[in-house]
Design a protein around this motif. Structure first.
Motif, PDB file in Angstrom:
ATOM      1  N   UNK A   1      -7.438  -6.908 -10.103  1.00  0.00           N
ATOM      2  CA  UNK A   1      -6.752  -7.754 -10.995  1.00  0.00           C
ATOM      3  C   UNK A   1      -5.257  -8.048 -10.670  1.00  0.00           C
ATOM      4  N   UNK A   2      -4.605  -6.787 -10.248  1.00  0.00           N
ATOM      5  CA  UNK A   2      -3.252  -6.857  -9.918  1.00  0.00           C
ATOM      6  C   UNK A   2      -3.229  -7.420  -8.650  1.00  0.00           C
ATOM      7  N   UNK A   3      -3.699  -7.250  -7.658  1.00  0.00           N
ATOM      8  CA  UNK A   3      -3.688  -7.920  -6.429  1.00  0.00           C
ATOM      9  C   UNK A   3      -3.735  -9.686  -6.342  1.00  0.00           C
ATOM     10  N   UNK A   4      -4.899 -10.009  -7.381  1.00  0.00           N
ATOM     11  CA  UNK A   4      -5.069 -11.329  -7.480  1.00  0.00           C
ATOM     12  C   UNK A   4      -4.068 -12.300  -8.515  1.00  0.00           C
ATOM     13  N   UNK A   5      -3.222 -11.509  -9.150  1.00  0.00           N
ATOM     14  CA  UNK A   5      -2.375 -12.224 -10.051  1.00  0.00           C
ATOM     15  C   UNK A   5      -0.918 -11.977 -10.032  1.00  0.00           C
ATOM     16  N   UNK A   6      -0.414 -10.807  -9.297  1.00  0.00           N
ATOM     17  CA  UNK A   6       0.922 -10.462  -9.310  1.00  0.00           C
ATOM     18  C   UNK A   6       1.682 -11.173  -8.143  1.00  0.00           C
ATOM     19  N   UNK A   7       2.853 -11.510  -8.139  1.00  0.00           N
ATOM     20  CA  UNK A   7       3.637 -12.382  -7.331  1.00  0.00           C
ATOM     21  C   UNK A   7       3.784 -11.735  -6.062  1.00  0.00           C
ATOM     22  N   UNK A   8       4.764 -10.805  -5.932  1.00  0.00           N
ATOM     23  CA  UNK A   8       5.184 -10.442  -4.634  1.00  0.00           C
ATOM     24  C   UNK A   8       4.351  -9.071  -3.981  1.00  0.00           C
ATOM     25  N   UNK A   9       4.434  -8.743  -2.999  1.00  0.00           N
ATOM     26  CA  UNK A   9       3.542  -7.422  -2.216  1.00  0.00           C
ATOM     27  C   UNK A   9       4.198  -6.402  -2.739  1.00  0.00           C
ATOM     28  N   UNK A  10       5.604  -6.241  -2.880  1.00  0.00           N
ATOM     29  CA  UNK A  10       6.154  -4.996  -3.328  1.00  0.00           C
ATOM     30  C   UNK A  10       5.890  -4.672  -4.673  1.00  0.00           C
ATOM     31  N   UNK A  11       5.976  -5.779  -5.592  1.00  0.00           N
ATOM     32  CA  UNK A  11       5.463  -5.623  -7.002  1.00  0.00           C
ATOM     33  C   UNK A  11       3.961  -5.236  -7.086  1.00  0.00           C
ATOM     34  N   UNK A  12       3.001  -5.673  -6.262  1.00  0.00           N
ATOM     35  CA  UNK A  12       1.946  -5.349  -6.478  1.00  0.00           C
ATOM     36  C   UNK A  12       1.537  -3.759  -5.997  1.00  0.00           C
ATOM     37  N   UNK A  13       2.219  -3.330  -5.101  1.00  0.00           N
ATOM     38  CA  UNK A  13       2.317  -2.241  -4.537  1.00  0.00           C
ATOM     39  C   UNK A  13       2.678  -1.161  -5.937  1.00  0.00           C
ATOM     40  N   UNK A  14       3.890  -1.366  -6.445  1.00  0.00           N
ATOM     41  CA  UNK A  14       4.251  -0.691  -7.687  1.00  0.00           C
ATOM     42  C   UNK A  14       3.512  -0.871  -8.857  1.00  0.00           C
ATOM     43  N   UNK A  15       2.783  -1.924  -9.193  1.00  0.00           N
ATOM     44  CA  UNK A  15       2.010  -1.934 -10.374  1.00  0.00           C
ATOM     45  C   UNK A  15       0.671  -1.205  -9.998  1.00  0.00           C
ATOM     46  N   UNK A  16       0.169  -1.238  -8.832  1.00  0.00           N
ATOM     47  CA  UNK A  16      -1.085  -0.490  -8.759  1.00  0.00           C
ATOM     48  C   UNK A  16      -0.740   0.950  -8.369  1.00  0.00           C
ATOM     49  N   UNK A  17       0.345   1.365  -7.750  1.00  0.00           N
ATOM     50  CA  UNK A  17       0.604   2.777  -7.651  1.00  0.00           C
ATOM     51  C   UNK A  17       0.840   3.503  -8.900  1.00  0.00           C
ATOM     52  N   UNK A  18       1.457   2.532  -9.925  1.00  0.00           N
ATOM     53  CA  UNK A  18       1.610   3.490 -11.102  1.00  0.00           C
ATOM     54  C   UNK A  18       0.335   3.976 -11.835  1.00  0.00           C
ATOM     55  N   UNK A  19      -0.806   3.589 -11.286  1.00  0.00           N
ATOM     56  CA  UNK A  19      -2.091   3.721 -12.391  1.00  0.00           C
ATOM     57  C   UNK A  19      -2.770   4.836 -11.137  1.00  0.00           C
ATOM     58  N   UNK A  20      -2.833   4.712  -9.738  1.00  0.00           N
ATOM     59  CA  UNK A  20      -3.424   5.762  -8.820  1.00  0.00           C
ATOM     60  C   UNK A  20      -3.668   4.963  -7.535  1.00  0.00           C
ATOM     61  N   UNK A  21      -3.672   5.815  -6.494  1.00  0.00           N
ATOM     62  CA  UNK A  21      -3.930   5.518  -5.052  1.00  0.00           C
ATOM     63  C   UNK A  21      -5.123   4.545  -4.841  1.00  0.00           C
ATOM     64  N   UNK A  22      -6.089   4.665  -5.674  1.00  0.00           N
ATOM     65  CA  UNK A  22      -7.368   3.706  -5.605  1.00  0.00           C
ATOM     66  C   UNK A  22      -6.934   2.272  -5.952  1.00  0.00           C
ATOM     67  N   UNK A  23      -6.066   2.350  -6.947  1.00  0.00           N
ATOM     68  CA  UNK A  23      -5.775   0.805  -7.596  1.00  0.00           C
ATOM     69  C   UNK A  23      -4.843   0.502  -6.686  1.00  0.00           C
ATOM     70  N   UNK A  24      -3.824   1.202  -6.069  1.00  0.00           N
ATOM     71  CA  UNK A  24      -2.849   0.622  -5.128  1.00  0.00           C
ATOM     72  C   UNK A  24      -3.640   0.012  -3.783  1.00  0.00           C
ATOM     73  N   UNK A  25      -4.764   0.830  -3.401  1.00  0.00           N
ATOM     74  CA  UNK A  25      -5.246   0.229  -2.155  1.00  0.00           C
ATOM     75  C   UNK A  25      -6.009  -0.883  -2.428  1.00  0.00           C
ATOM     76  N   UNK A  26      -6.819  -0.956  -3.412  1.00  0.00           N
ATOM     77  CA  UNK A  26      -7.475  -2.266  -3.788  1.00  0.00           C
ATOM     78  C   UNK A  26      -6.647  -3.394  -3.919  1.00  0.00           C
ATOM     79  N   UNK A  27      -5.452  -3.101  -4.737  1.00  0.00           N
ATOM     80  CA  UNK A  27      -4.593  -4.062  -5.045  1.00  0.00           C
ATOM     81  C   UNK A  27      -3.811  -4.775  -3.741  1.00  0.00           C
ATOM     82  N   UNK A  28      -3.484  -4.013  -3.100  1.00  0.00           N
ATOM     83  CA  UNK A  28      -2.889  -4.194  -1.654  1.00  0.00           C
ATOM     84  C   UNK A  28      -3.811  -5.289  -0.803  1.00  0.00           C
ATOM     85  N   UNK A  29      -5.139  -4.593  -0.784  1.00  0.00           N
ATOM     86  CA  UNK A  29      -6.236  -5.483  -0.251  1.00  0.00           C
ATOM     87  C   UNK A  29      -6.419  -6.983  -0.606  1.00  0.00           C
TER      88      UNK A  29
END
Length: 357
Positions: A204-232
């Protein structure tokens, strides 16, 4: 002395001045990009999700609107080079950040979600921008590209295709900064109420948040699994930049100004977008040494930063006053759609494709 001889003499005399202008402009833009990269590496910039690209255009605008603007004017040839050929080269190298294997990791559901979000967000941007908020088509396209694909990088990659003026690019990037930063903080706060797994939240984060850096921050704040799927998922959206640019060229987006004057739209095929895909393909084969890829990605970040700084140097604050509140209203509408509509798309397509699997 004949007129031809005089003309040749004048041309020869102007060459050193042009070379000096080119060298001086490239040096200035390079210094601003290097400063932006250094600032982006600080903990404060990372906490706020401020990328080197965002900081580069801000520094460029500060210099371009200060007493140092005279120095920038003396390097016009170099600045033009950085926001032209250098920008296209940077987009080509951007393909080194992606592999086709990463796309396979999110599966068909990730592909469908990214495609749906991109198409609907961009269509909404053009429709609302031109019909509701009274923006010119080029500005609406630039804001739509930044919101629907990959933020500032998508804006500057789209600029050569639609022949957007620097001030329009800067306005579009500003909207990405504002609402991308808001996304970075809003999404983690929404997570407990979304009913999504950590992996699904990342998509959800990776498909809707603007910048890559912002995606990483929004995903990692929840957990590493969220960060990984968000970046991909985000990288999948980045991969869609190439067909997006080709589509814009095909429909003659670059001829919008000509159509307004009664001329025929010019179809522009952005060949650098095809080279972007080719670069990603070579990277996917794994034939390039890891250290070389790492070095080229660092160079690419610098080149993109130089392009952004060059655009910033050409932007005057008067452009923001002329633009008014309409760009922010459009970007705010797209932000609401990305959060609410993007959530519905993620849940609906995720369940539909899971049921068919």
């Amino acid at each position: 002395m004949s007129a031809t001889t005089a003309s040749n003499t004048k041309s020869t005399a102007m060459r050193p001045a042009r070379r000096a202008s080119t060298a001086g402009g490239v040096a200035l833009v390079g210094a601003l990009a290097a400063a932006a990269s250094a600032l982006a590496a600080t903990s404060h910039a990372q906490a706020w999700g401020l990328s080197a690209l965002t900081l580069a255009i801000v520094l460029g605008m500060i210099v371009g609107n200060s007493r140092l603007s005279g120095i920038a004017a003396s390097g016009d040839a170099g600045i033009d080079f950085c926001k032209g050929p250098l920008l296209r080269a940077a987009v080509v190298l951007y393909g080194l950040r992606i592999t086709f294997q990463q796309i396979a990791e999110v599966g068909w559901s990730g592909v469908a979600i990214a495609l749906a979000v991109l198409c609907l967000t961009f269509a909404l941007a053009v429709r609302l921008g031109t019909s509701v908020f009274g923006l010119d088509r080029t500005t609406a396209i630039l804001i739509g590209a930044g919101s629907s694909i990959c933020g500032a990088a998508a804006v500057i990659a789209t600029q050569p295709v639609v022949a957007g003026r620097p001030e329009r690019v800067s306005v579009a990037v500003a909207t990405v900064v504002v609402f991308g930063t808001l996304s970075m903080f809003a999404y983690p706060l929404l997570y407990p109420f979304l009913g999504l797994s950590e992996h699904a939240y990342g998509v959800f984060v990776g498909s809707t948040v603007h910048e890559v850096a912002q995606v990483v921050a929004a995903g990692r704040s929840i957990g590493e699994e969220a960060a990984a799927s968000a970046v991909i998922e985000k990288m999948l959206r980045v991969m869609m930049l190439a067909p997006f640019l080709l589509a814009l060229g095909w429909i003659g987006a670059r001829g919008n100004e000509d159509r307004a004057a009664g001329g025929r739209a010019r179809i522009a095929i952005p060949w650098f977008a095809l080279l972007f895909v080719a670069t990603a393909g070579v990277h996917s084969l794994g034939v390039l040494p890891a250290r070389l890829v790492e070095a080229l990605v660092a160079i690419d970040t610098l080149l993109l930063g130089m392009a952004m700084a060059a655009l910033g140097l050409c932007t005057r604050m008067e452009a923001f006053r002329r633009a008014g509140a309409a760009p922010l209203k459009l970007a705010a509408s797209l932000f609401v759609f990305l959060v609410a509509g993007g959530y519905v798309i993620n849940v609906a397509l995720g369940q539909l494709l899971a049921a068919r699997a």
